[in-house]
Design a protein around this motif. Structure first.
Motif, PDB file in Angstrom:
ATOM      1  N   ASN A  97       0.656  -1.250   0.040  1.00 29.69           N
ATOM      2  CA  ASN A  97      -0.001  -0.040  -0.106  1.00 29.69           C
ATOM      3  C   ASN A  97       0.914   1.271   0.018  1.00 29.69           C
ATOM      4  N   ILE A  98       2.089   1.127   0.402  1.00 28.64           N
ATOM      5  CA  ILE A  98       2.988   2.393   0.553  1.00 28.64           C
ATOM      6  C   ILE A  98       3.326   2.584  -0.956  1.00 28.64           C
ATOM      7  N   ILE A  99       3.646   1.498  -1.579  1.00 30.06           N
ATOM      8  CA  ILE A  99       4.172   1.603  -2.986  1.00 30.06           C
ATOM      9  C   ILE A  99       2.700   2.445  -4.015  1.00 30.06           C
ATOM     10  N   LYS A 100       1.618   1.734  -3.575  1.00 34.07           N
ATOM     11  CA  LYS A 100       0.371   2.185  -4.494  1.00 34.07           C
ATOM     12  C   LYS A 100       0.238   3.416  -4.199  1.00 34.07           C
ATOM     13  N   SER A 101       0.203   3.608  -2.921  1.00 31.92           N
ATOM     14  CA  SER A 101      -0.155   5.285  -2.500  1.00 31.92           C
ATOM     15  C   SER A 101       0.711   6.121  -3.155  1.00 31.92           C
ATOM     16  N   SER A 102       2.249   5.861  -3.063  1.00 32.36           N
ATOM     17  CA  SER A 102       3.189   6.714  -3.493  1.00 32.36           C
ATOM     18  C   SER A 102       3.023   6.838  -5.006  1.00 32.36           C
ATOM     19  N   VAL A 103       2.679   5.789  -5.743  1.00 37.00           N
ATOM     20  CA  VAL A 103       2.395   5.851  -7.311  1.00 37.00           C
ATOM     21  C   VAL A 103       1.243   6.569  -7.604  1.00 37.00           C
ATOM     22  N   LYS A 104      -0.053   6.681  -6.712  1.00 39.92           N
ATOM     23  CA  LYS A 104      -1.012   7.659  -7.035  1.00 39.92           C
ATOM     24  C   LYS A 104      -0.652   8.982  -7.100  1.00 39.92           C
ATOM     25  N   LYS A 105       0.249   9.011  -6.074  1.00 37.48           N
ATOM     26  CA  LYS A 105       0.581  10.617  -5.634  1.00 37.48           C
ATOM     27  C   LYS A 105       1.463  11.234  -6.719  1.00 37.48           C
ATOM     28  N   LEU A 106       2.092  10.135  -7.413  1.00 38.51           N
ATOM     29  CA  LEU A 106       3.315  10.651  -8.497  1.00 38.51           C
ATOM     30  C   LEU A 106       2.351  10.943  -9.754  1.00 38.51           C
ATOM     31  N   ILE A 107       1.264  10.228  -9.997  1.00 37.08           N
ATOM     32  CA  ILE A 107       0.470  10.279 -11.221  1.00 37.08           C
ATOM     33  C   ILE A 107      -0.223  11.745 -11.055  1.00 37.08           C
ATOM     34  N   ASN A 108      -0.808  12.012  -9.898  1.00 35.62           N
ATOM     35  CA  ASN A 108      -1.130  13.553  -9.921  1.00 35.62           C
ATOM     36  C   ASN A 108      -0.397  14.819  -9.790  1.00 35.62           C
ATOM     37  N   ILE A 122      13.509   8.393  -7.681  1.00 35.62           N
ATOM     38  CA  ILE A 122      12.117   8.405  -7.037  1.00 35.62           C
ATOM     39  C   ILE A 122      11.733   6.794  -6.926  1.00 35.62           C
ATOM     40  N   ARG A 123      12.110   6.039  -7.834  1.00 33.19           N
ATOM     41  CA  ARG A 123      11.575   4.731  -7.641  1.00 33.19           C
ATOM     42  C   ARG A 123      12.512   3.890  -6.643  1.00 33.19           C
ATOM     43  N   LYS A 124      13.848   4.170  -6.419  1.00 37.79           N
ATOM     44  CA  LYS A 124      14.624   3.504  -5.638  1.00 37.79           C
ATOM     45  C   LYS A 124      14.104   3.961  -4.057  1.00 37.79           C
ATOM     46  N   VAL A 125      13.884   5.405  -3.884  1.00 40.55           N
ATOM     47  CA  VAL A 125      13.423   5.856  -2.462  1.00 40.55           C
ATOM     48  C   VAL A 125      12.103   5.156  -2.146  1.00 40.55           C
ATOM     49  N   ILE A 126      11.178   5.043  -3.250  1.00 37.35           N
ATOM     50  CA  ILE A 126      10.006   4.576  -2.659  1.00 37.35           C
ATOM     51  C   ILE A 126       9.893   2.785  -2.549  1.00 37.35           C
ATOM     52  N   ILE A 127      10.703   2.278  -3.307  1.00 41.48           N
ATOM     53  CA  ILE A 127      10.712   0.629  -3.427  1.00 41.48           C
ATOM     54  C   ILE A 127      11.622   0.483  -2.035  1.00 41.48           C
ATOM     55  N   SER A 128      12.915   1.108  -2.049  1.00 41.45           N
ATOM     56  CA  SER A 128      13.723   0.645  -0.985  1.00 41.45           C
ATOM     57  C   SER A 128      13.093   0.978   0.441  1.00 41.45           C
ATOM     58  N   ASN A 322       9.224  13.021   1.656  1.00 35.92           N
ATOM     59  CA  ASN A 322      10.117  14.214   1.287  1.00 35.92           C
ATOM     60  C   ASN A 322      10.237  14.120  -0.110  1.00 35.92           C
ATOM     61  N   ILE A 323      10.422  13.363  -0.838  1.00 34.45           N
ATOM     62  CA  ILE A 323      10.588  12.885  -2.028  1.00 34.45           C
ATOM     63  C   ILE A 323       9.379  13.376  -2.844  1.00 34.45           C
ATOM     64  N   LEU A 324       8.013  13.017  -2.225  1.00 37.10           N
ATOM     65  CA  LEU A 324       6.646  13.047  -2.892  1.00 37.10           C
ATOM     66  C   LEU A 324       6.334  14.558  -2.606  1.00 37.10           C
ATOM     67  N   GLU A 325       6.884  15.382  -1.717  1.00 32.62           N
ATOM     68  CA  GLU A 325       6.641  16.764  -1.409  1.00 32.62           C
ATOM     69  C   GLU A 325       6.752  17.690  -2.622  1.00 32.62           C
ATOM     70  N   TYR A 326       5.757  18.523  -2.860  1.00 34.92           N
ATOM     71  CA  TYR A 326       5.883  19.428  -3.963  1.00 34.92           C
ATOM     72  C   TYR A 326       5.126  20.785  -3.739  1.00 34.92           C
ATOM     73  N   ASP A 327       5.806  21.838  -3.807  1.00 36.84           N
ATOM     74  CA  ASP A 327       5.232  23.247  -3.498  1.00 36.84           C
ATOM     75  C   ASP A 327       4.321  23.825  -4.708  1.00 36.84           C
ATOM     76  N   LEU A 328       3.245  23.587  -4.484  1.00 34.53           N
ATOM     77  CA  LEU A 328       2.166  23.703  -5.604  1.00 34.53           C
ATOM     78  C   LEU A 328       2.141  25.419  -5.983  1.00 34.53           C
ATOM     79  N   SER A 329       2.809  25.993  -5.266  1.00 42.15           N
ATOM     80  CA  SER A 329       2.867  27.747  -5.531  1.00 42.15           C
ATOM     81  C   SER A 329       3.932  27.749  -6.884  1.00 42.15           C
ATOM     82  N   LEU A 330       4.520  26.927  -7.207  1.00 38.31           N
ATOM     83  CA  LEU A 330       5.671  26.726  -8.109  1.00 38.31           C
ATOM     84  C   LEU A 330       4.875  26.985  -9.435  1.00 38.31           C
TER      85      LEU A 330
END
Length: 333
Positions: A97-108, A122-128, A322-330
């Protein structure tokens, strides 16, 4: 005022979904197992008393207690095995579920998110990271309940057979716990955090070095020419040496004292024999304390191991977040 950071278990539980109940069942079974595997000590004590205190060996009594001891040990291991299977199912669900949740966040994520982030990293951080949480939940978590319950059972045993010998047997345990806590200071924690951060940097620097090997061979250069990699290696070496040397004396003393129950027990046993005159009874009780005394060192080390893997899981989850964080104001820039 800073908000208190949630424990690693509270952060991981939402990923378990409906299978979170397996965590509680596994912990209960682990606790029961911790009691069951120590119960043979009671029957071993009965056998020892029978052999030492009686002139004639009662083979029926010895066989009966031997069967009880083997039964409790076997049931304890079986219950632990079932708990371990349940904890693995729970851990796989969390990892998945961590992997699935992370992939869903990446898609958006907007395309700008990927401008300064490599897909491989990104893949290494999530899978590892997900795999690291699995190691903690599947292998260390079942031991957590056992590590809490078993010492309590041992404390009961200490005062059940002979409270005087029990008090003496606790001396090396207390000293061992003091030595172990002295190694877990804020300074060593800081050094560990710095070490794992440097290891992460070393991985990326090593990749850069491997890619540059053709240039190194062509111009007959050495690793010193890669300043960042070389300085990082030296830094990690110095840090590891400093951390290791800080543990050397304390860990040696811990290993020596925590397993030296006999060193503290024998003089007191001799005094009890001198003043009470009950040689057979004191010897029978001393033998069981020789067996259960050093077991505490195992649980102290297991506690340190659980704490270490808990830190690994927390660090991995932090990296994923941390790697999935993104400043939407950018987006509006």
């Amino acid at each position: 005022m800073k908000n208190k950071k949630k424990s690693i278990l509270k952060r991981l539980m939402p990923y378990a979904g409906k299978k979170s109940i397996l965590f509680y069942i596994a912990m209960i079974m682990s606790a029961i197992s911790g009691i069951m595997v120590l119960m043979p000590m009671v029957f071993i004590h009965r056998i020892i008393n029978s052999l030492i205190l009686n002139e004639m060996v009662d083979f029926v009594y010895v066989r009966e207690n031997s069967i009880y001891a083997a039964t409790f040990a076997g049931l304890g291991l079986f219950i632990y095995l079932i708990g371990l299977i349940l904890s693995h199912v729970f851990a796989f669900e969390v990892e998945d579920n961590i992997i699935k949740s992370s992939v869903k966040k990446l898609i958006n994520k907007p395309l700008g998110y990927f401008d300064d982030k490599e897909s491989g990293r990104i893949r290494k951080v999530i899978i590892s990271g997900a795999s690291e949480t699995h190691s903690f939940l599947a292998h260390q978590l079942p031991d957590m309940a056992m590590t809490v319950i078993s010492p309590i059972v041992l404390f009961v045993f200490f005062f059940m057979f002979d409270w005087k010998l029990g008090l003496v047997s606790m001396v090396p345990i207390i000293i061992g716990m003091i030595l172990m806590s002295s190694m877990m200071t804020s300074e060593t924690k800081k050094m560990k955090e710095e070490y794992y951060e440097d290891l992460s940097d070393l991985s990326s620097q090593t990749v850069e070095y491997v890619r540059g090997i053709p240039v190194v061979k062509t111009f007959a250069q050495s690793i010193e020419s890669f300043d960042k990699l070389y300085s990082l290696i030296i830094k990690i070496k110095d840090l590891v040496l400093k951390l290791t040397m800080s543990y050397t004396n304390k860990m040696s003393w811990f290993g020596t004292i925590s397993t030296s129950t006999a060193f503290f027990l024998v003089p007191v046993a001799l005094l009890l024999i001198k003043f009470n005159g009950n040689l057979a009874n004191v010897v029978a009780n001393s033998v069981i304390y020789f067996l259960i005394g050093p077991i505490f060192a195992v649980f102290i080390m297991r506690t340190a191991t659980i704490k270490q893997f808990s830190y690994f899981a927390e660090l991995a989850l932090d990296k994923i977040e941390n790697i999935l964080e993104y400043d939407l104001s950018l987006i509006h820039i």
